[in-house]
Scaffold this motif. Sequence first.
Motif, mmCIF file in Angstrom:
data_model
loop_
_atom_site.group_PDB
_atom_site.id
_atom_site.type_symbol
_atom_site.label_atom_id
_atom_site.label_comp_id
_atom_site.label_asym_id
_atom_site.label_seq_id
_atom_site.Cartn_x
_atom_site.Cartn_y
_atom_site.Cartn_z
ATOM 1 N N LEU A 152 4.082 -27.039 12.418
ATOM 2 C CA LEU A 152 2.742 -27.534 12.127
ATOM 3 C C LEU A 152 2.880 -29.080 11.584
ATOM 4 O O LEU A 152 1.839 -29.884 11.629
ATOM 5 C CB LEU A 152 2.105 -26.703 10.759
ATOM 6 C CG LEU A 152 1.716 -25.341 11.251
ATOM 7 C CD1 LEU A 152 1.413 -24.533 9.937
ATOM 8 C CD2 LEU A 152 0.502 -25.342 11.960
ATOM 9 N N VAL A 153 4.154 -29.261 11.073
ATOM 10 C CA VAL A 153 4.499 -30.481 10.433
ATOM 11 C C VAL A 153 4.529 -31.605 11.762
ATOM 12 O O VAL A 153 3.801 -32.773 11.699
ATOM 13 C CB VAL A 153 5.672 -30.824 9.614
ATOM 14 C CG1 VAL A 153 6.123 -32.003 9.399
ATOM 15 C CG2 VAL A 153 5.514 -29.687 8.287
ATOM 16 N N PRO A 154 5.287 -31.505 12.884
ATOM 17 C CA PRO A 154 5.063 -32.231 13.611
ATOM 18 C C PRO A 154 4.006 -32.486 14.370
ATOM 19 O O PRO A 154 3.418 -33.580 15.037
ATOM 20 C CB PRO A 154 6.391 -31.907 14.776
ATOM 21 C CG PRO A 154 6.546 -30.472 14.452
ATOM 22 C CD PRO A 154 6.337 -30.428 12.762
ATOM 23 N N GLY A 207 2.184 -35.872 14.652
ATOM 24 C CA GLY A 207 1.689 -36.388 16.253
ATOM 25 C C GLY A 207 0.157 -36.661 16.107
ATOM 26 O O GLY A 207 -0.347 -37.663 16.721
ATOM 27 N N TYR A 208 -0.560 -35.996 15.582
ATOM 28 C CA TYR A 208 -2.125 -36.038 15.435
ATOM 29 C C TYR A 208 -2.420 -37.388 14.596
ATOM 30 O O TYR A 208 -3.357 -37.931 14.959
ATOM 31 C CB TYR A 208 -2.581 -34.814 14.755
ATOM 32 C CG TYR A 208 -4.102 -34.791 14.694
ATOM 33 C CD1 TYR A 208 -4.752 -33.960 15.557
ATOM 34 C CD2 TYR A 208 -4.857 -35.512 13.932
ATOM 35 C CE1 TYR A 208 -6.322 -33.834 15.795
ATOM 36 C CE2 TYR A 208 -6.463 -35.423 14.064
ATOM 37 C CZ TYR A 208 -6.839 -34.603 14.695
ATOM 38 O OH TYR A 208 -8.287 -34.606 14.993
ATOM 39 N N PHE A 209 -1.734 -37.411 13.488
ATOM 40 C CA PHE A 209 -1.925 -38.917 12.961
ATOM 41 C C PHE A 209 -1.510 -39.936 13.688
ATOM 42 O O PHE A 209 -2.367 -40.965 13.581
ATOM 43 C CB PHE A 209 -1.191 -38.692 11.606
ATOM 44 C CG PHE A 209 -1.010 -40.010 10.601
ATOM 45 C CD1 PHE A 209 -2.067 -40.292 9.872
ATOM 46 C CD2 PHE A 209 -0.081 -41.238 10.852
ATOM 47 C CE1 PHE A 209 -2.272 -41.366 9.003
ATOM 48 C CE2 PHE A 209 -0.291 -42.169 10.138
ATOM 49 C CZ PHE A 209 -1.403 -42.329 9.094
ATOM 50 N N ALA A 210 -0.586 -39.926 14.507
ATOM 51 C CA ALA A 210 0.043 -41.089 15.056
ATOM 52 C C ALA A 210 -1.003 -41.285 16.400
ATOM 53 O O ALA A 210 -1.478 -42.229 16.723
ATOM 54 C CB ALA A 210 1.540 -40.928 15.727
ATOM 55 N N GLY A 211 -1.617 -40.230 16.857
ATOM 56 C CA GLY A 211 -2.678 -40.094 17.967
ATOM 57 C C GLY A 211 -4.026 -40.696 17.534
ATOM 58 O O GLY A 211 -4.356 -41.620 18.101
ATOM 59 N N TRP A 258 4.655 -29.566 20.256
ATOM 60 C CA TRP A 258 3.603 -29.630 19.366
ATOM 61 C C TRP A 258 3.227 -30.956 18.853
ATOM 62 O O TRP A 258 1.910 -31.431 18.735
ATOM 63 C CB TRP A 258 3.926 -28.590 18.441
ATOM 64 C CG TRP A 258 3.241 -27.215 18.429
ATOM 65 C CD1 TRP A 258 2.131 -26.759 17.771
ATOM 66 C CD2 TRP A 258 3.493 -26.465 19.669
ATOM 67 N NE1 TRP A 258 1.772 -25.852 18.193
ATOM 68 C CE2 TRP A 258 2.458 -25.383 19.151
ATOM 69 C CE3 TRP A 258 4.206 -26.223 20.554
ATOM 70 C CZ2 TRP A 258 2.404 -24.281 20.030
ATOM 71 C CZ3 TRP A 258 3.959 -25.273 21.406
ATOM 72 C CH2 TRP A 258 3.192 -24.177 21.143
ATOM 73 N N ALA A 259 4.317 -31.790 18.862
ATOM 74 C CA ALA A 259 4.017 -33.067 18.291
ATOM 75 C C ALA A 259 3.045 -33.962 19.294
ATOM 76 O O ALA A 259 2.392 -34.572 19.050
ATOM 77 C CB ALA A 259 5.146 -33.939 18.048
#
Length: 369
Positions: free
Chosen positions: A199-201, A205-209, A262-263
């Motif tokens: 969940l953390v990566p 990843g969602y934030f970076a995306g 997942w990231a």
Amino acid sequence: MGVTGRAHRPPRRVGRQHRARRTLRRGSGVRAELRAAAGVQHADGRCADRRLAAGEHDHHRLVDDRRRGQAVGLLYGSAQLFGSVLGQLVALFTGLTDGWRYGMWTISACCVLAGLAVAVLFRDPGVGAAEKQLADLDDRHRVRTTVSPRTVLSLFRIPTFSLMMVSRLLSGHLLVPIFGVQFLVVERGFSNAVAATVLVPFGLGYFAGTVGSGWLVRLVDRLAPRRGRVGCLQAVQVLFAATAFLATQFSYPGIGVYCVFWALLGALQGMNPPINRPVVAAVVLPELRGHAFAIFVTVFETIAWALFSLGAGHFAASLGVQTVFLWTLVALMLVNGVLLTALHATYPRDAQRVETELSRRRDEALGVR
């Protein structure tokens, strides 16, 4: 680490998969526990996102079309990052008796605090405040369409808007935050605590995306006005399907590999809001955008969440989560990418229609003939 270590031995893991599936089919307490865990981990990630999305049309009043992708990226990226970190903490409650209740209470408290923050800190700048044609006009000259049930329903006569609603119903990537952890538990043999580390990566990843695609949209708009956004949106769907195929249809040793996948899945899923939200905003008049996003988020996105959650839960018991992921995360996302091809024809026309109407309002307000 013991669970991760056992995941290195395929024969034992396969046996564990079959036992887990038989347990799921019998409807035992393990199925209830896994679903409760998945629900807790997913719900907290949607809490801040839902609360902000309910009024997301307001941020379109704060920034113009060129910067809307960046604004959406920061909004959704921050919400998902917070939700993913909170999800890792809330997942610890699943090990307690009735722990899911404590998790839900924690999520509810965060939602209340988010609501209070919006009520106290947010100030509505007014309809059309960010439009370059209307920004310097008096409020009474910005709006020319009376909002009524008839005008709201007329949104579906906008081809781009209707296509985006259908696309939302085909967004199979919504299953990742719902059943991603359960997939790793049931299909790959990890414990719930170990599986929850993805969940953390995913959140990072969602934030970076979201943040990155906001800047990408601004660059693409310069290089390919109108059509660039559509091309980006299609590419994201196809890349997500390819990544999901590699991440879910093959078995890998250790949780670290899945954290990387997942990231990537989080980054590709996160790239959607900074692209699809500005697309919807660009084809809808300012006074109707609030209703458009209410339909987009509250109606169609909610229907999509419900259909995917219930449908995947039903078919996973008989077919397995891996097979469900193949059809939803891979096949359905490819279909979605093909559907979006129609936007190359509809989006430029619909966006230009809005620009023409806003220019007409400005000329009328200034007395230009």
